[in-house]
Design a protein around this motif. Structure first.
Motif: not given
Length: 399
Positions: A349-354
């Protein structure tokens, strides 16, 4: 530690072939009439060495008039300088000859040093270097700005700041000025040392602004009720234990709101209140997020990643609801971090990548290497990209 008195020698009008003599009101009473204020300070402060700075046209001959040395030594030296002073062509070699001649007859060492007129940046830098070369690495310095061109006192103050920057064990203790009142035809001793104290506070404020380090502020407040609490908090902050810093900082803020700070200390009140505002946040996550944001503003990327990563873990512990009140528990935080690391769907996810990029950046910065991940290596080679990406991460994870 030896004491050095630095004084300037200007080019003022002569009366009857010499400087105008003046009686100065000193703290201990009226002085004897003298032309050169630096000699009054020499008598009063008893320096080990007196550094006199002047240009090629300064009144070097007049300086010798009031010097307490035998006439058979003094008069030939004056005669040798008269024409050179009038024509503004005094050289350092001439002054070196004077120094060698008077040294056996003077109570302290003299350094008679030629400086440029300091009209250009190059000449100003040369003047700073002349002063720096005249003072050893450890010394007490008193500065007299009485006799000089009007722009030189500003240069002299800059020189003292430069001197203390390159020689931290030099202490500039006094800044003096002999004020002359043309109406009364008398002088007055003026102690401008407050400018030195103000500069110390400005330097401490600048350090706090650019690094977040409050230790210099704490040192300057060491004699107040705020000093001990600020010192304690500064230590905790330096070892990234912000929760332990919170209570002493609360006391500091309370004192700032209720006490009147004396003199230059009042200048730092707005800075201290601003830099410690995070302690009033209700939740640990908010306090850590505020510190990460402050670090980003200072371009302190290491602390920004550390505080941001800890803030994000605190947020995830709180959101899980499984461990109420345990946001700071080391084992709980490790378990939450492991669950995030092992959660493959989350990592896509975008949050996980961050999260992963923040974790890897923090590890690389903490260990002082570029990391093994290509995206981390690229960011650590480009400040603009690093700053942009890190700000994006903070916006995504800490909002």
């Amino acid at each position: 530690m030896e004491k050095y008195l630095i004084s300037f020698l200007g080019r003022t009008p002569k009366n009857d072939g010499s400087y105008r003599t003046t009686v100065y009101q000193m703290p201990e009473g009226p002085s004897q009439p003298l032309a050169y204020f630096g000699y009054l300070l020499q008598e009063r402060m008893q320096p080990d060495s007196m550094v006199i700075l002047g240009t090629c046209g300064s009144m070097w001959d007049g300086l010798l008039d009031d010097m307490a040395i035998p006439d058979d030594i003094k008069n030939p030296l004056i005669e040798g300088l008269l024409e050179a002073v009038d024509e503004q062509r005094v050289t350092q070699e001439m002054l070196d000859h004077v120094m060698a001649s008077i040294e056996p007859h003077t109570p302290c060492r003299y350094q008679l040093l030629l400086i440029p007129f300091a009209r250009t940046e190059t000449e100003q830098l040369t003047m700073l270097q002349v002063i720096a070369n005249a003072i050893p690495d450890q010394a007490e310095v008193v500065l007299d700005i009485t006799h000089s061109f009007r722009h030189l006192p500003m240069m002299a103050l800059a020189a003292m700041q430069y001197l203390q920057a390159i020689k931290p064990e030099v202490r500039v203790t006094q800044l003096c000025y002999g004020e002359y009142n043309d109406d009364t035809k008398q002088g007055h001793y003026v102690d401008l040392s407050g400018l030195l104290h103000i500069q110390q506070w400005i330097n401490a404020a600048s350090l706090a602004e650019h690094t977040g380090d409050l230790t210099e502020v704490a040192d300057l407040l060491s004699n107040s009720t705020l000093g001990s609490d600020l010192t304690k908090a500064s230590f905790y902050m330096s070892v990234h234990r912000s929760d332990q810093a919170r209570n002493p900082l609360k006391k500091v803020r309370q004192a700032l709101e209720t006490e009147s700070l004396n003199s230059a200390a009042a200048l730092l009140k707005p800075v201290l209140l601003q830099k410690t505002a995070w302690v009033n946040e209700s939740y640990i996550f908010q306090r850590q997020s505020a510190q990460a944001t402050h670090a980003m503003q200072r371009k302190d990327y290491l602390r920004a990643t550390i505080y941001a990563f800890e803030a994000y873990l605190t947020r995830k512990v709180r959101e899980s609801g499984a461990h109420p009140g345990q946001e700071s528990n080391y084992q709980v935080r490790k378990e939450v971090q492991k669950s995030l690391d092992d959660d493959r769907p989350f990592r896509k996810t975008a949050e996980g990548e961050c999260y992963l990029l923040l974790r890897n950046l923090r590890n690389a910065l903490a260990h002082g290497d570029k990391g093994t991940q290509a995206d981390v290596q690229q960011l650590l080679n480009d400040q603009a990209r690093l700053e942009s990406k890190l700000q994006h991460i903070l916006d995504q994870l800490l909002a």
